[in-house]
Design a protein around this motif. Structure first.
Motif, PDB file in Angstrom:
ATOM      1  N   HIS A  31      -7.071   9.839   4.293  1.00  0.00           N
ATOM      2  CA  HIS A  31      -7.410   8.453   3.981  1.00  0.00           C
ATOM      3  C   HIS A  31      -7.327   7.496   5.167  1.00  0.00           C
ATOM      4  O   HIS A  31      -7.680   6.321   5.042  1.00  0.00           O
ATOM      5  CB  HIS A  31      -6.552   7.931   2.830  1.00  0.00           C
ATOM      6  N   ARG A  76      -1.487   2.318   2.900  1.00  0.00           N
ATOM      7  CA  ARG A  76      -2.239   3.574   2.913  1.00  0.00           C
ATOM      8  C   ARG A  76      -2.026   4.348   1.608  1.00  0.00           C
ATOM      9  O   ARG A  76      -1.792   5.557   1.610  1.00  0.00           O
ATOM     10  CB  ARG A  76      -1.788   4.440   4.102  1.00  0.00           C
ATOM     11  N   SER A  97      -4.179   4.968  -0.817  1.00  0.00           N
ATOM     12  CA  SER A  97      -5.309   5.852  -1.084  1.00  0.00           C
ATOM     13  C   SER A  97      -6.456   5.429  -0.180  1.00  0.00           C
ATOM     14  O   SER A  97      -6.371   4.410   0.516  1.00  0.00           O
ATOM     15  CB  SER A  97      -5.740   5.814  -2.558  1.00  0.00           C
ATOM     16  N   SER A  98      -7.525   6.184  -0.208  1.00  0.00           N
ATOM     17  CA  SER A  98      -8.644   5.884   0.668  1.00  0.00           C
ATOM     18  C   SER A  98      -9.322   4.575   0.263  1.00  0.00           C
ATOM     19  O   SER A  98      -9.507   4.311  -0.927  1.00  0.00           O
ATOM     20  CB  SER A  98      -9.669   7.014   0.629  1.00  0.00           C
ATOM     21  N   ARG A 104     -15.226   5.639  -0.710  1.00  0.00           N
ATOM     22  CA  ARG A 104     -15.626   6.871  -1.401  1.00  0.00           C
ATOM     23  C   ARG A 104     -16.968   7.310  -0.835  1.00  0.00           C
ATOM     24  O   ARG A 104     -17.940   6.548  -0.848  1.00  0.00           O
ATOM     25  CB  ARG A 104     -15.719   6.685  -2.910  1.00  0.00           C
ATOM     26  N   GLU A 122      -8.601  13.406  -0.488  1.00  0.00           N
ATOM     27  CA  GLU A 122      -8.220  12.011  -0.646  1.00  0.00           C
ATOM     28  C   GLU A 122      -9.033  11.091   0.253  1.00  0.00           C
ATOM     29  O   GLU A 122      -9.433  10.005  -0.158  1.00  0.00           O
ATOM     30  CB  GLU A 122      -6.725  11.853  -0.357  1.00  0.00           C
ATOM     31  N   GLY A 123      -9.273  11.501   1.492  1.00  0.00           N
ATOM     32  CA  GLY A 123     -10.009  10.640   2.409  1.00  0.00           C
ATOM     33  C   GLY A 123     -11.405  10.330   1.938  1.00  0.00           C
ATOM     34  O   GLY A 123     -11.920   9.226   2.160  1.00  0.00           O
ATOM     35  N   GLY A 165     -12.250  10.062  -1.098  1.00  0.00           N
ATOM     36  CA  GLY A 165     -12.169   9.275  -2.320  1.00  0.00           C
ATOM     37  C   GLY A 165     -12.104  10.080  -3.591  1.00  0.00           C
ATOM     38  O   GLY A 165     -12.344   9.541  -4.679  1.00  0.00           O
TER      39      GLY A 165
END
Length: 536
Positions: free
Chosen positions: A263, A475, A477-478, A481, A500-501, A503
């Motif tokens: 993320h 930080r 979550s991302s 998306r 996670e990065g 989304g």
């Protein structure tokens, strides 16, 4: 197998007690039970004087359908759980091994499954190995020297390596990926109990060893893991990936690239947007870390005597504020530390971390408030990143490069603290007193105050004036998306956004599950790599 739910036993029970109770519920003798597998174990603490374990069990015996019918137990049935199955290989041909960008849980689990099925993946990691990275992080915490490519956010194992190592997830799991992830963690060194306890955790010290063991297995199976290999560009022709550029100079061809960057890979997101890879800004949450004595949380949740048996207590708190915003606890770390989790010069973020023993004096958690694209003050998919950066720059300036810290009573009064109260702080990284109200938007500060005061009515002492706040938790979550279709592929053919990065996950377990999911999709399309195909 017979599955029995809601099997309750005192927290001091023995395995023999569990067998006797199971036999009684099924109206058979304990000698007729061939095996009992704990599917789930949770704590029922609704009545302080009757704290108990509650189990879901799978029981093997003869004539199981007859036993269930004869027991007349509404909580007993024939188990219909199906084990996880990796799909059969497709017929497509890969001229190059699949490339996985990032070695966090999504990338590692994707790489492990592909390696075990003959695809010999190449994993590229911008940071160092977990051993090197651990040394760099310790140096950063002690001396303040940041490596932007190898830190709490970047490096082998991903951001979750320096956390509590929590493995719980709310993701629905009809395919058995959750259990498979837990089984793999156990295979590589985690305590087997993570496969059934309600809130499993590993701890950063054990997780780092597991990560290294997984990497060694991928290499043993013919895969390759390259550190200090940052993807700096993508080669795209006619809407399809041709390969990628590493460290600004080396071109690696590939037909299948898994994007599992985590993320915090803001520079990668900027490159993708420049290359017109479709993505959107998404909601996430920001706030502060709060510390309390772990003994206070134990007393509120279990009582000290039960906590000695059950271990340090955790909590989950939520509140809807008068302004319409929700405030809630996140990433709660029993017996843990608040750590400097920065990854960019001139910007500062914090996170929570626990070791396996969870034997620190304090409990900490993030108290966060959801923010949406309407809060970001900008247009385009990268507006959430700009919002994060503004908050992190303010935190860095407020703390003069150190973690900015403030007692809750001073936060409410909008003044800088001058000394700690009775709570002894537990931090990894330098700290400095500052006014956290000057970092946050007013609506977020107001929401946190209302939430903390409300939580004091749930956990006595949660709103005590000497609770220690630190910021900024940005930080969670991302902030973006990346679009993918029903086959997990971007509009750019050959690019598989993952974890996670991208989304599609929120934590270690869900990211690892998404890694399995993407590995399955690649396997459905392509045959395993022939040994004559050279690695990049």
């Amino acid at each position: 197998m017979i599955r029995i739910t809601q099997v309750k036993l005192p927290i001091t029970h023995t395995y023999e007690d569990l067998l006797i109770r199971t036999a009684k519920l099924l109206r058979i003798s304990d000698s007729q039970i061939k095996s009992v597998r704990i599917v789930k174990q949770s704590v029922d603490a609704r009545k302080r004087e009757e704290i108990a374990y509650s189990y879901v069990l799978d029981v093997e015996t003869d004539r199981e359908e007859q036993v269930v019918k004869r027991s007349k137990n509404s909580n007993a049935s024939i188990s219909k759980e199906k084990p996880y199955q990796f799909p059969a290989s497709g017929s497509g041909t890969l001229s190059h091994p699949p490339v996985i960008v990032g070695s966090g849980p999504a990338g590692l689990f994707c790489g492990l499954m592909l390696a075990r099925h003959g695809y010999r993946p190449l994993i590229l990691e911008r940071g160092g190995s977990v051993e090197e990275r651990t040394r760099q992080v310790q140096t950063f915490w002690k001396e303040g020297k940041l490596d932007p490519n190898s830190n709490v956010q970047f490096g082998e194992g991903g951001a979750g390596t320096f956390s509590d190592g929590k493995l719980n997830t709310l993701v629905k799991d009809p395919m058995g990926r959750n259990r498979k992830v837990l089984e793999l963690f156990s295979e590589f060194g985690a305590d087997p109990s993570i496969c059934y306890v309600n809130k499993p955790h590993i701890g950063t010290d054990v997780l780092s060893q597991i990560v290294a063991a997984m990497r060694q297995e991928i290499i043993r199976l013919g895969g390759q893991v390259r550190f200090h290999s940052q993807v700096t560009d993508f080669s795209i022709q006619d809407g399809a990936l041709q390969g990628l550029i590493v460290n600004g100079r080396e071109e690696i061809p590939a037909e299948a690239i898994v994007l599992a960057v985590g993320h915090s890979a803001r520079d990668t997101f900027e490159i993708l947007w420049k290359r017109q890879v479709p993505m959107d800004a998404k909601a996430f949450a920001v706030g502060l870390r709060i510390q309390h004595p772990q003994s206070m949380i134990d007393e509120a949740q279990y009582g000290q005597e039960a906590a000695r048996i059950l271990g340090p207590a955790s909590y989950k708190l939520t509140h809807t504020c008068k302004n319409g915003r929700g405030v809630y606890s996140f990433c709660m770390c029993p017996g843990g530390f608040v750590v400097n989790a920065s990854s960019e010069e001139g910007r500062l973020a914090v996170n929570g971390m626990s070791y396996h023993a969870r034997d620190g004096k304090n409990a900490n958690s993030a108290l966060i408030v959801t923010v949406t694209p309407e809060d970001f003050g900008g247009d385009g998919p990268l507006s959430g990143i700009a919002f994060q950066r503004r908050l992190e720059e303010a935190a860095y300036q407020a703390g003069k490069g150190s973690i900015p810290v403030q007692l809750y009573e001073d936060f409410k009064e909008n003044r800088i603290s001058s000394q700690y109260g009775q709570i002894v702080p537990q931090f990894e990284g330098r700290v400095s007193f500052a006014n956290l109200r000057e970092i946050l938007p007013e609506s977020i500060s107001d929401s946190l105050i209302e939430g903390i005061d409300r939580f004091g009515g749930v956990i006595p002492g949660f709103d005590r004036g000497d609770s220690i706040l630190a910021g900024i938790e940005s930080r969670t979550s991302s902030p973006i998306r990346i679009h993918r279709d029903g086959q997990l592929e971007s509009q750019v053919k050959g690019l598989f956004p993952c974890g996670e990065g991208a989304g599609y996950a929120g934590g270690i377990t869900s990211a690892a599950m998404d890694g399995l999911k993407v590995a399955e999709e690649i396997a459905r399309r392509y045959r395993p790599i022939d040994e004559s195909v050279g690695l990049a």
